[in-house]
Design a protein around this motif. Structure first.
Motif, PDB file in Angstrom:
ATOM      1  N   ALA A 166       0.832  -1.207   0.000  1.00 19.90           N
ATOM      2  CA  ALA A 166       0.000   0.000   0.000  1.00 19.90           C
ATOM      3  C   ALA A 166       0.867   1.259   0.000  1.00 19.90           C
ATOM      4  O   ALA A 166       0.503   2.272  -0.614  1.00 19.90           O
ATOM      5  CB  ALA A 166      -0.932  -0.012   1.205  1.00 19.90           C
ATOM      6  N   PHE A 190       1.712   2.959  -3.241  1.00 19.55           N
ATOM      7  CA  PHE A 190       0.695   3.740  -3.957  1.00 19.55           C
ATOM      8  C   PHE A 190       0.596   5.166  -3.429  1.00 19.55           C
ATOM      9  O   PHE A 190      -0.365   5.873  -3.720  1.00 19.55           O
ATOM     10  CB  PHE A 190      -0.659   3.033  -3.889  1.00 19.55           C
ATOM     11  N   GLU A 215       1.853   9.006  -3.554  1.00 21.49           N
ATOM     12  CA  GLU A 215       2.557   9.906  -4.464  1.00 21.49           C
ATOM     13  C   GLU A 215       3.974  10.093  -3.930  1.00 21.49           C
ATOM     14  O   GLU A 215       4.156  10.380  -2.735  1.00 21.49           O
ATOM     15  CB  GLU A 215       1.847  11.251  -4.535  1.00 21.49           C
ATOM     16  N   ASN A 216       4.946   9.930  -4.812  1.00 16.64           N
ATOM     17  CA  ASN A 216       6.344  10.020  -4.408  1.00 16.64           C
ATOM     18  C   ASN A 216       6.636   9.083  -3.231  1.00 16.64           C
ATOM     19  O   ASN A 216       7.363   9.417  -2.301  1.00 16.64           O
ATOM     20  CB  ASN A 216       6.723  11.462  -4.044  1.00 16.64           C
ATOM     21  N   LYS A 252      -2.320   7.678  -4.625  1.00 18.96           N
ATOM     22  CA  LYS A 252      -2.687   7.783  -6.039  1.00 18.96           C
ATOM     23  C   LYS A 252      -4.179   7.539  -6.208  1.00 18.96           C
ATOM     24  O   LYS A 252      -4.799   6.773  -5.471  1.00 18.96           O
ATOM     25  CB  LYS A 252      -1.871   6.786  -6.861  1.00 18.96           C
ATOM     26  N   SER A 253      -4.749   8.224  -7.197  1.00 18.65           N
ATOM     27  CA  SER A 253      -6.205   8.251  -7.307  1.00 18.65           C
ATOM     28  C   SER A 253      -6.779   6.861  -7.579  1.00 18.65           C
ATOM     29  O   SER A 253      -7.857   6.528  -7.070  1.00 18.65           O
ATOM     30  CB  SER A 253      -6.632   9.246  -8.378  1.00 18.65           C
ATOM     31  N   ALA A 254      -6.108   6.049  -8.396  1.00 17.87           N
ATOM     32  CA  ALA A 254      -6.633   4.707  -8.674  1.00 17.87           C
ATOM     33  C   ALA A 254      -6.724   3.898  -7.387  1.00 17.87           C
ATOM     34  O   ALA A 254      -7.700   3.174  -7.149  1.00 17.87           O
ATOM     35  CB  ALA A 254      -5.744   3.995  -9.689  1.00 17.87           C
ATOM     36  N   PHE A 255      -5.732   4.043  -6.546  1.00 21.64           N
ATOM     37  CA  PHE A 255      -5.728   3.348  -5.255  1.00 21.64           C
ATOM     38  C   PHE A 255      -6.885   3.842  -4.385  1.00 21.64           C
ATOM     39  O   PHE A 255      -7.601   3.044  -3.772  1.00 21.64           O
ATOM     40  CB  PHE A 255      -4.375   3.607  -4.576  1.00 21.64           C
ATOM     41  N   ARG A 256      -7.082   5.148  -4.382  1.00 23.98           N
ATOM     42  CA  ARG A 256      -8.145   5.726  -3.546  1.00 23.98           C
ATOM     43  C   ARG A 256      -9.529   5.218  -3.958  1.00 23.98           C
ATOM     44  O   ARG A 256     -10.425   5.101  -3.127  1.00 23.98           O
ATOM     45  CB  ARG A 256      -8.134   7.246  -3.646  1.00 23.98           C
ATOM     46  N   MET A 257      -9.681   4.931  -5.250  1.00 27.28           N
ATOM     47  CA  MET A 257     -10.993   4.477  -5.717  1.00 27.28           C
ATOM     48  C   MET A 257     -11.265   3.028  -5.348  1.00 27.28           C
ATOM     49  O   MET A 257     -12.381   2.544  -5.502  1.00 27.28           O
ATOM     50  CB  MET A 257     -11.076   4.650  -7.246  1.00 27.28           C
ATOM     51  N   MET A 258     -10.255   2.332  -4.881  1.00 30.39           N
ATOM     52  CA  MET A 258     -10.416   0.903  -4.610  1.00 30.39           C
ATOM     53  C   MET A 258     -10.388   0.572  -3.126  1.00 30.39           C
ATOM     54  O   MET A 258     -10.471  -0.601  -2.760  1.00 30.39           O
ATOM     55  CB  MET A 258      -9.328   0.127  -5.349  1.00 30.39           C
ATOM     56  N   ILE A 259     -10.220   1.566  -2.293  1.00 33.40           N
ATOM     57  CA  ILE A 259     -10.165   1.333  -0.857  1.00 33.40           C
ATOM     58  C   ILE A 259     -11.324   2.060  -0.188  1.00 33.40           C
ATOM     59  O   ILE A 259     -12.092   2.746  -0.852  1.00 33.40           O
ATOM     60  CB  ILE A 259      -8.832   1.828  -0.265  1.00 33.40           C
TER      61      ILE A 259
END
Lengths: 171, 675
Positions: free
Chosen positions: A36, A39, A41-42, A161-168
Motif C-alpha cells: 500500500a 501507492f 505519491e512520491n 494515487k487516485s486509482a488506489f483511492r478508488m479501490m479502498i
C-alpha cells in the motif's frame, strides 16, 4: 458416519481459524502494508525500514510486535519495497527517525506523535484508521481491507494515487 | 492521423530523455492484483475496481488460466466461462454469445482489446481470428455478462469481452512459442516487452498459424471453405511525457483467411485484412484522471455472399475523452464524451457508401453508502446520424439517398447495488438497458440481386430498422469459503429484447415490386424475445496442488414475433436455437514442474440453422447434447522452457456441435520459452 465426519472436521476447522488469525496473519498484513505504501505519491521504493510500534506494558502488543518482527525477519519483499523492521516503543515515537512508516500494534495510539513527526502510521486494526489514530489500517483475511483516514493522511502530508483511492475505503 | 500520432511519440521520446523518475497514470493491474489478492478491472464502470466489488456480473480469466487451458484460440478459452455459448463454424471461426442468442456472425457480444473495439460493427460480429493478440501477452480477459452499453456504447448488449494485454510500462514479458498439431496445425508466436531509459517502454508481438479446415462431412460446397491461416502483429508503446502525463500508442495488423458462416448461415471463404492505430493520452490532474483516446480501425473483408464476391472496406474512427475523479470519501464519478464515425461501401453491388456519425455523452456515479453497501449508476446517451452517398443499382425501389438521412437516439443505463453483508457474503442487484444498433449492412450496405426460381429479387438493407433494446435484471449471491479455499455463487436473471432483428428471407417479400423496381428482401424488426434463467458456480483449491471448477447455466428463451412474422423463417428462432443448459467441469493439478488440467464443456440439445448451398433458405436441424473435452499436460524445465501436450474435442474423432462443419479432435505439442 461417513457423512458426519467431514462436517465435524469442517466445524472444527472453522472454530480454530479465528483464534489463530491475530498472529498467523502478521506476514500477510505487513505485505499489504508494504504494498500500500507504494501507492503513495512520491512513495518509498527500494529498501525501507518499518517501525513496529508497541507498548511494553501490554502483552498483546508485545506479542504482535514479536510476530511482526519475525514475519519481516531479515527482509520482506512487498512490491517495489524491501522492508526491514525495527521495534519502536510507543513512548519513543516522538524521537524516531529513519523509518518509512510506523506499523502500530493493536491497542496502541501514537497518532499525535506521528503526526508531529509527519510519519505515516499503519494499523492492523480497522478502528485505528477509523478513529484517526492511524493514517491507514490494513488486514489481509478473510479479504484484503484497506482503510485510509483522510484527515490523518492530510495531517502527515500523505497523498495516495487516485486509482488506489478508488479501490479502498476512505473515512 | 498516423503522422500526428507518430509525431506525438517522437515528442514523447524527446521529453523522456530530459525528465526524471516517472509516476503512474495507467492502471498497474499486476501491482493492484497483488495488493488486493484478486483481479482488478476497469470494464465495469470505467473506474478501477476489485473484481468482487464490480457492480456487474463479471468473470476474469487470468493469464495462468489461459496458459493452463491448452487452447490455441480465444473462443475455446471463452467456452469454459459459465453461461457463454460458443459455436465453432470451422477450425478458425467461431461465434460467441452470453446466455443464448448465439447465431452466425453473433452481434450481441462486444469485444475489445485494451478498450479498442475489435468487434466489426459494419456487419455486427467478431471475426476472432483477426484479433491481433498473442495468447502469451494477455494479462486477463474480462467477461461482462449482460448489457454494459452505459460504458461501452452500442452493441454491449449480451455482454462484453475486454482483452487486457500486459502493459510494457509495468510488466516485463518475453515469450516465444512454437506449436505443431494434427490436421496440419502449425503456429509460432513471439511477444516481448522492453524499456528504453526510464520513460519509454514497448511491447512487440507477432504470430502466424495455419491448419487444415475441418473435414466437410455436411455437404458444404467446397468452394465456400478455406483452410484457416493467420498472420498478425502488434506494437504497444508507453511514453511518460511528464511525471503526470502518459502517452500510450498501439498499432496492429492482421491478415487472415477462414471459413466463415455468414449471417444467413451460408459458408463463405472469407479473407480479412485489418490494421489499427490508437493513441491514449492520460493525465493525472487536480480535477481528476483525464484521458483522451483516439483510434482508427481499417478493415478489408472479402466474402462470398449468395455466390457473389463481396468486398467491404470499413473504416471506424473513434475519439473519446473522459474524466474520472473522486469527491470526498464516498463518491467516485466519471464523465465522458465520444465521437464515432463508421463507413463502409455497398456490396456485392457497389457504387455507394453508407456511414454514420455518433455523438455520445456518458456519466457514472459510484456511491459508497456505507462500508458494506455501494450503489452505482451509469448512463449514456447516443445520437447517431445515418447517411448514404452514391448510386443505386437498376431495379431498386425509387428512393434517393435522402431516405437514409435518419437519426437514432437512444439512452442506456447500468444500475448496480453491491452489499457485502459479511466478510464472506456478497449480494448484488443489477439492472441494465443496452442498445444493439443496426449494422451498416442492415442499414443498407448490403445490396444484391438473387434469383429465386424464375424470379429476380433485390436484397437490400433497411435504413428504417430500429435498434434492438435489451433490458436485463439480475440478482447475484456470492459466498467465499476460506476454510476450504472455495467460493460459490448463485445468480438469477431475466432479460427482454425488443425490436428483434429478423433476417431477409425469400419466403417473405418486404418491399413489393413496382413497374420500375424489383421486389426486395430486407431486414425487419419482427417482435420481442424474452429470456430468464439461473447460474450456479463453484470453484476451489484442494491440498496437493489440486484445483477444481464446476458451473451450470440454465436459460429459457421465448420468442414473441409480431403478427405477420415468423421467428423461424426470419432466422431468429432463438427459443429453439438456444440450449436450455450448458455447464463446465474442470480439474487441475500442479506439482513442481508438472501441470495437468482437464476440461469438460457440456451443452444441452438444441436446434441450429443450416444452409449449405447458396440461394436456398436456412432450415433448422437438431443438435444433440454433447460434451467437449479438452486438456493439457505440461512440464516446465530450466531456463523458462515449457513443453506441453494439449488437445481439444478429445471425446470423438468428429463431433456435431452446430449445424456447420463437425469439429474434430485435435492434438497440439507446444514448446515455449519465457524470459
Amino acid at each position: 458416519m461417513s457423512k458426519k465426519k467431514p462436517a465435524a472436521a469442517l466445524a472444527a476447522a472453522l472454530l480454530t481459524i479465528a483464534p489463530l488469525s491475530a498472529h498467523a496473519d502478521a506476514a500477510k498484513d505487513l505485505q499489504i502494508a508494504g504494498r500500500a505504501l507504494t501507492f503513495l505519491e512520491n512513495g518509498p521504493t527500494g529498501k525501507q525500514v518499518l517501525g513496529i510500534v508497541f507498548d511494553p506494558s501490554k502483552p498483546a502488543s508485545v506479542a504482535e510486535k514479536n510476530a511482526a518482527m519475525a514475519a519481516i525477519g531479515g527482509g520482506m519483499s512487498a512490491g517495489a519495497l524491501t522492508l526491514t523492521a525495527k521495534p519502536v516503543e510507543a513512548s519513543a515515537v516522538s524521537g524516531v527517525s529513519g523509518v518509512a512508516a510506523l506499523y502500530v500494534t493493536t491497542g496502541v495510539n501514537v497518532g499525535a506523535a506521528a503526526k508531529a513527526k509527519k510519519i505515516i502510521t499503519i494499523g492492523s486494526d480497522a478502528s485505528c484508521a477509523a478513529s484517526g489514530a492511524c493514517v491507514m489500517s490494513v488486514s489481509a483475511d478473510p479479504k484484503v481491507e484497506i482503510i485510509v483516514n483522510r484527515s490523518a493522511a492530510a495531517a502527515v502530508g500523505a497523498v495516495f494515487k487516485s486509482a488506489f483511492r478508488m479501490m479502498i475505503r476512505e473515512v | 492521423m498516423k503522422k500526428t500520432l507518430l509525431a506525438g511519440v517522437s515528442a514523447g521520446l524527446l521529453v523522456a530523455a530530459a525528465a526524471s523518475a516517472a509516476n503512474a497514470q495507467s492502471i498497474d493491474y499486476g501491482s493492484l492484483e497483488q495488493l488486493f489478492n484478486e483481479p482488478v478491472t476497469t470494464s465495469a464502470t470505467g473506474a478501477p475496481q476489485r473484481s468482487t466489488e464490480a457492480p456487474v456480473d463479471m468473470t476474469i480469466i487470468s493469464a495462468a488460466d489461459i496458459q493452463r487451458s491448452g487452447a490455441t484460440d480465444l473462443p475455446t478459452i471463452l467456452s469454459r466461462v459459465a453461461g457463454l455459448d460458443v459455436e465453432d463454424r470451422g477450425a478458425g471461426a467461431s461465434d460467441v454469445s452470453v446466455r443464448g442468442y448465439n447465431q452466425a456472425m453473433s452481434p450481441r457480444l462486444l469485444v475489445l482489446i485494451n478498450g479498442r473495439q475489435v468487434y466489426l460493427d459494419h456487419y455486427g460480429y467478431t471475426a476472432w481470428a483477426t484479433l491481433p493478440v498473442q495468447l502469451s501477452e494477455i494479462r486477463q480477459i474480462e467477461v461482462v455478462k449482460g448489457p454494459n452499453s452505459a460504458l461501452f456504447g452500442f452493441n454491449a448488449v449480451g455482454g462484453v469481452v475486454n482483452i487486457i494485454t500486459v502493459n510494457p510500462k509495468f510488466d516485463n514479458t518475453g515469450d516465444i512459442t512454437v506449436r505443431a498439431g494434427t490436421a496440419g496445425y502449425g503456429e509460432v508466436s513471439l511477444a516481448k516487452s522492453f524499456k528504453v531509459g526510464e520513460r519509454f517502454s514497448a511491447r512487440v508481438s507477432a504470430g502466424a498459424s495455419q491448419s487444415d479446415e475441418f473435414k466437410n462431412t455436411v455437404g458444404v460446397a467446397k468452394a465456400l471453405l478455406n483452410d484457416p491461416a493467420k498472420l498478425s502483429a502488434n506494437i504497444d508503446t508507453v511514453t511518460q511525457l511528464t511525471d503526470k502525463v502518459e502517452l500510450r500508442v498501439e498499432g496492429s495488423y492482421s491478415n487472415v483467411q477462414v471459413s466463415d458462416m455468414l449471417s444467413n448461415y451460408a459458408y463463405s471463404p472469407s479473407k480479412y485484412l485489418t490494421s489499427s492505430l490508437k493513441g491514449t493520452l492520460a493525465a493525472e490532474t487536480k480535477v481528476g484522471e483525464l484521458q483522451l483516446t483516439a483510434y482508427q480501425n481499417d478493415l478489408t473483408a472479402k466474402h462470398v455472399i449468395l455466390g457473389q464476391k463481396s468486398r467491404f472496406e470499413n473504416k471506424i474512427t473513434v475519439v473519446s475523452a473522459q474524466d474520472l475523479f473522486k469527491i470526498g470519501a464516498k463518491h467516485t464519478l466519471r464523465v465522458g464524451a465520444e465521437y464515432r464515425h463508421n463507413e463502409v461501401n455497398t456490396a456485392p453491388i457497389g457504387g455507394a457508401e453508407v456511414s454514420y456519425d455518433v455523438l455520445a455523452a456518458s456519466a457514472m456515479w459510484n456511491w459508497a453508502i456505507t462500508d458494506k453497501l455501494a450503489f452505482t449508476a451509469a448512463g449514456r446517451y447516443d445520437s447517431l446520424d445515418l447517411s448514404r452517398e452514391g448510386t443505386f443499382p437498376a431495379g431498386s425501389p425509387p428512393l434517393g439517398n435522402g431516405y437514409w438521412d435518419r437519426k437514432i437516439e437512444e439512452p442506456s443505463y447500468n444500475l448496480g447495488l453491491v452489499w457485502r453483508a459479511t466478510d464472506v457474503d456478497t449480494f448484488k442487484a443489477t439492472a441494465a438497458r443496452g442498445v444493439q444498433v443496426p449494422t451498416l449492412i442492415d442499414l443498407g450496405a448490403l445490396q444484391a440481386r438473387v434469383t429465386v426460381g424464375p424470379y429476380t429479387i433485390g436484397l437490400a438493407g433497411n435504413p428504417t430498422l430500429e435498434p434492438a433494446i435489451i433490458t436485463n435484471y439480475q440478482l447475484t449471491y456470492e459466498r467465499a469459503l476460506p476454510a476450504i479455499k472455495a467460493e460459490v455463487s448463485a445468480k438469477v436473471f431475466v432479460q427482454k429484447t425488443e425490436d428483434v432483428k429478423g433476417q431477409p428471407t425469400s419466403a417473405q417479400i418486404d418491399v413489393p415490386a413496382t413497374l420500375v423496381s424489383l421486389p426486395v428482401l430486407s431486414y425487419r424488426n419482427i417482435g420481442e424475445s424474452k429470456m430468464n434463467g439461473f447460474e450456479l458456480a463453484a470453484s476451489g483449491q484442494l491440498t496437493g496442488g489440486f484445483r477444481w471448477n464446476a458451473d451450470l447455466t440454465h436459460t429459457e428463451v421465448d420468442d414473441e414475433p409480431n403478427t405477420g412474422f415468423s421467428a423461424v423463417i426470419r432466422t431468429a428462432a432463438y427459443g429453439e436455437t438456444t440450449p436450455e443448459n450448458r455447464g463446465n467441469v474442470s480439474f487441475g493439478w500442479t506439482d513442481g514442474a508438472w501441470t495437468a488440467d482437464a476440461y469438460a464443456h457440456v451443452v444441452g440439445q438444441h436446434k441450429a440453422y443450416a444452409l449449405y448451398s447458396a440461394a436456398a433458405a436456412p432450415n433448422l436441424v437438431n443438435v444433440e447434447a454433447y460434451t467437449a473435452i479438452g486438456g493439457r499436460v505440461a512440464r516446465a524445465f530450466d531456463h523458462g522452457v515449457t513443453v506441453a501436450l494439449s488437445g481439444q474435442n478429445l471425446g470423438d474423432n468428429r463431433q456435431r456441435q452446430s449445424a456447420g462443419l463437425e469439429v474434430e479432435r485435435r492434438l497440439f505439442l507446444s514448446v515455449s520459452k519465457t524470459w
